[in-house]
Scaffold this motif. Structure first.
Motif, PDB file in Angstrom:
ATOM      1  N   PHE A   1       0.816  -1.204   0.000  1.00 57.14           N
ATOM      2  CA  PHE A   1       0.000   0.000   0.000  1.00 57.14           C
ATOM      3  C   PHE A   1       0.857   1.265   0.000  1.00 57.14           C
ATOM      4  O   PHE A   1       1.894   1.328   0.675  1.00 57.14           O
ATOM      5  N   ASP A   2       0.399   2.232  -0.773  1.00 58.44           N
ATOM      6  CA  ASP A   2       1.004   3.564  -0.755  1.00 58.44           C
ATOM      7  C   ASP A   2       0.262   4.370   0.299  1.00 58.44           C
ATOM      8  O   ASP A   2      -0.800   4.935   0.041  1.00 58.44           O
ATOM      9  N   ILE A   3       0.809   4.431   1.501  1.00 56.79           N
ATOM     10  CA  ILE A   3       0.070   4.967   2.643  1.00 56.79           C
ATOM     11  C   ILE A   3       0.271   6.472   2.799  1.00 56.79           C
ATOM     12  O   ILE A   3       1.198   7.052   2.246  1.00 56.79           O
ATOM     13  N   ASP A   4      -0.642   7.087   3.547  1.00 57.64           N
ATOM     14  CA  ASP A   4      -0.505   8.478   3.986  1.00 57.64           C
ATOM     15  C   ASP A   4      -0.311   8.482   5.492  1.00 57.64           C
ATOM     16  O   ASP A   4      -1.010   7.758   6.220  1.00 57.64           O
ATOM     17  N   THR A   5       0.643   9.280   5.979  1.00 60.22           N
ATOM     18  CA  THR A   5       0.860   9.385   7.420  1.00 60.22           C
ATOM     19  C   THR A   5       0.592  10.811   7.885  1.00 60.22           C
ATOM     20  O   THR A   5       0.808  11.773   7.148  1.00 60.22           O
ATOM     21  N   PHE A   6       0.103  10.916   9.113  1.00 57.95           N
ATOM     22  CA  PHE A   6      -0.157  12.217   9.727  1.00 57.95           C
ATOM     23  C   PHE A   6       0.312  12.179  11.173  1.00 57.95           C
ATOM     24  O   PHE A   6       0.151  11.169  11.859  1.00 57.95           O
ATOM     25  N   GLY A   7       0.883  13.268  11.626  1.00 55.73           N
ATOM     26  CA  GLY A   7       1.112  13.455  13.044  1.00 55.73           C
ATOM     27  C   GLY A   7      -0.126  14.092  13.645  1.00 55.73           C
ATOM     28  O   GLY A   7      -0.703  14.999  13.042  1.00 55.73           O
ATOM     29  N   SER A   8      -0.556  13.646  14.817  1.00 54.35           N
ATOM     30  CA  SER A   8      -1.826  14.158  15.342  1.00 54.35           C
ATOM     31  C   SER A   8      -1.815  14.240  16.867  1.00 54.35           C
ATOM     32  O   SER A   8      -1.024  13.590  17.551  1.00 54.35           O
ATOM     33  N   SER A   9      -2.732  15.076  17.350  1.00 56.13           N
ATOM     34  CA  SER A   9      -2.967  15.239  18.774  1.00 56.13           C
ATOM     35  C   SER A   9      -4.395  15.734  18.952  1.00 56.13           C
ATOM     36  O   SER A   9      -4.890  16.511  18.131  1.00 56.13           O
ATOM     37  N   ILE A  10      -5.055  15.302  20.014  1.00 55.75           N
ATOM     38  CA  ILE A  10      -6.417  15.779  20.255  1.00 55.75           C
ATOM     39  C   ILE A  10      -6.414  17.198  20.808  1.00 55.75           C
ATOM     40  O   ILE A  10      -7.473  17.822  20.925  1.00 55.75           O
ATOM     41  N   TRP A  11      -5.239  17.734  21.118  1.00 50.61           N
ATOM     42  CA  TRP A  11      -5.151  19.032  21.770  1.00 50.61           C
ATOM     43  C   TRP A  11      -4.866  20.173  20.803  1.00 50.61           C
ATOM     44  O   TRP A  11      -4.716  21.320  21.243  1.00 50.61           O
ATOM     45  N   ASP A  12      -4.779  19.906  19.532  1.00 52.53           N
ATOM     46  CA  ASP A  12      -4.572  20.991  18.576  1.00 52.53           C
ATOM     47  C   ASP A  12      -5.222  20.638  17.246  1.00 52.53           C
ATOM     48  O   ASP A  12      -5.905  19.619  17.108  1.00 52.53           O
ATOM     49  N   GLN A  13      -4.998  21.503  16.233  1.00 53.37           N
ATOM     50  CA  GLN A  13      -5.684  21.353  14.949  1.00 53.37           C
ATOM     51  C   GLN A  13      -5.135  20.210  14.092  1.00 53.37           C
ATOM     52  O   GLN A  13      -5.705  19.899  13.047  1.00 53.37           O
ATOM     53  N   SER A  14      -4.045  19.557  14.506  1.00 54.82           N
ATOM     54  CA  SER A  14      -3.470  18.475  13.697  1.00 54.82           C
ATOM     55  C   SER A  14      -4.458  17.324  13.503  1.00 54.82           C
ATOM     56  O   SER A  14      -4.428  16.636  12.475  1.00 54.82           O
ATOM     57  N   LEU A  15      -5.352  17.120  14.467  1.00 51.96           N
ATOM     58  CA  LEU A  15      -6.340  16.054  14.337  1.00 51.96           C
ATOM     59  C   LEU A  15      -7.276  16.326  13.164  1.00 51.96           C
ATOM     60  O   LEU A  15      -7.657  15.405  12.427  1.00 51.96           O
ATOM     61  N   TYR A  16      -7.644  17.598  12.963  1.00 56.71           N
ATOM     62  CA  TYR A  16      -8.540  17.957  11.856  1.00 56.71           C
ATOM     63  C   TYR A  16      -7.833  17.822  10.511  1.00 56.71           C
ATOM     64  O   TYR A  16      -8.455  17.441   9.514  1.00 56.71           O
ATOM     65  N   LYS A  17      -6.559  18.101  10.463  1.00 53.00           N
ATOM     66  CA  LYS A  17      -5.797  17.925   9.223  1.00 53.00           C
ATOM     67  C   LYS A  17      -5.785  16.457   8.802  1.00 53.00           C
ATOM     68  O   LYS A  17      -6.013  16.119   7.640  1.00 53.00           O
ATOM     69  N   ALA A  18      -5.561  15.582   9.783  1.00 56.47           N
ATOM     70  CA  ALA A  18      -5.512  14.149   9.489  1.00 56.47           C
ATOM     71  C   ALA A  18      -6.851  13.640   8.991  1.00 56.47           C
ATOM     72  O   ALA A  18      -6.940  12.972   7.950  1.00 56.47           O
TER      73      ALA A  18
END
Length: 344
Positions: free
Chosen positions: A155-172
């Motif tokens: 699989f050609d995967i996509d990775t995201f860094g995330s946290s529930i405490w900032d906007q990174s969760l919405y980006k993912a």
């Protein structure tokens, strides 16, 4: 296939305690980060159906991450779990002390997914990055991404860094649902044509209940904005605003909403308003009362065409006749901030 009946199976997997249910509750159930602490561990598989954009249903399988459950998923329930999957979302806890074992489990999941759903999209979230010192986050995220990609094989995967405490969760999650939206090409084509017609510097389309970004347009001027994560910041801010509105109106965050917000400055004008039953639209236009009124009026006129495009009933073209270039200094605005028609 009738686009109105689109249903996509989404697997949410990862080690127990990695944060799967917390992020699901924040995105789809209007939780805030401080409230997810009361959530218990997921037992076996929790099924939920989430409406998105009106014509897309996410059949979300939140799979408990305890070792006994994982053995069952990969053994006797293998076909049931991994068949007909549109998306696998695998969550890695950045603080895990047994990274190699986590990767071995992920590799087994990838093997099962390839066997039963080889066409699935795979997204890996490297979660709880807020627990890492800010100056080390990007390096650690990139190192962990490399390890995950080496175990992803088919699989050609996509990775995201995330946290529930900032906007990174919405980006993912915006990146995830972007791959699932039916008729996305038509929606993007319509939005680009509409944005150019009203001379917008930027237009962002948000899904109404989650406030995830569906798609966006930026002109040459709009592309100069240095805030690269502004879409996700807006998602985060508006979800917080819905909680504030709910407290003050004694309703629930899911039902709390608004018609329109606007800001006018010497450099630009902005308005954010409900566009269709399932979307909000954020529009940035040049300064000036005429430019603002023209953009608002044309947004109202474009609603019906866009609703058809997003639901799969045609492509929404041609866009309704524009009032660009006409005198629009004195439309009558109603309580929602949108112009009333002359026959109202």
């Amino acid at each position: 296939m009738d686009l109105r009946k689109k249903k996509k199976k989404v697997l949410l997997m990862g080690k127990s305690g990695s944060g799967k249910s917390s992020m699901r509750s924040i995105i789809f159930s209007n939780y805030v980060a401080k409230d997810v602490r009361r959530l218990g561990a997921t037992i076996d598989v929790e099924h939920s159906h989430v409406k998105f954009m009106g014509n897309l249903t996410l059949n979300l399988w939140d799979c408990g991450g305890q070792d006994a459950f994982m053995e069952t998923y990969l053994g006797g329930q293998r076909s049931n779990i991994f068949s007909d999957v549109a998306v696998l979302i695998y969550v890695f806890d950045i603080e895990s002390r047994d990274v190699e074992r986590d990767l071995d489990t992920y590799n087994s999941v990838i093997e099962a997914l390839h066997q039963h759903s080889p066409g699935a999209h795979v997204f890996c979230l490297i979660h709880k990055l807020d627990l890492i010192q800010a100056e080390h986050r990007q390096r650690i995220y990139e190192e962990r991404s490399v390890l995950i990609r080496h175990r992803s094989k088919y699989f050609d995967i996509d990775t995201f860094g995330s946290s529930i405490w900032d906007q990174s969760l919405y980006k993912a999650w915006a990146g995830i649902v972007h791959k699932l939206i039916p008729n996305l090409y038509v929606i993007e084509r319509f939005l680009n044509a509409f944005a150019k017609k009203i001379d917008a510097e930027e237009v962002i389309l948000f899904e109404r209940s989650t406030f995830l970004t569906i798609t966006s347009f930026a002109s040459e001027i709009g592309s100069l904005n240095p805030i690269y994560d502004r879409h996700e910041r807006l998602s985060n801010i508006m979800k917080a605003f819905k909680h504030c509105a709910a407290r003050n109106t004694h309703t629930t965050p899911a039902s709390a909403g608004f018609h329109v917000m606007h800001t006018k400055t010497p450099q630009f004008n902005v308005f954010l308003g409900q566009f269709t039953d399932n979307t909000y639209i954020f529009v940035v236009v040049p300064p000036g009362e005429a430019s603002y009124n023209c953009a608002v009026l044309n947004t109202m006129l474009a609603r019906q065409g866009f609703a058809k495009a997003s639901s799969g009933h045609g492509d929404g073209f041609p866009i309704p006749a524009s009032s660009v270039g006409q005198s629009v200094n004195s439309p009558v605005l109603n309580a929602t901030g949108f112009p009333t028609r002359s026959d109202d």
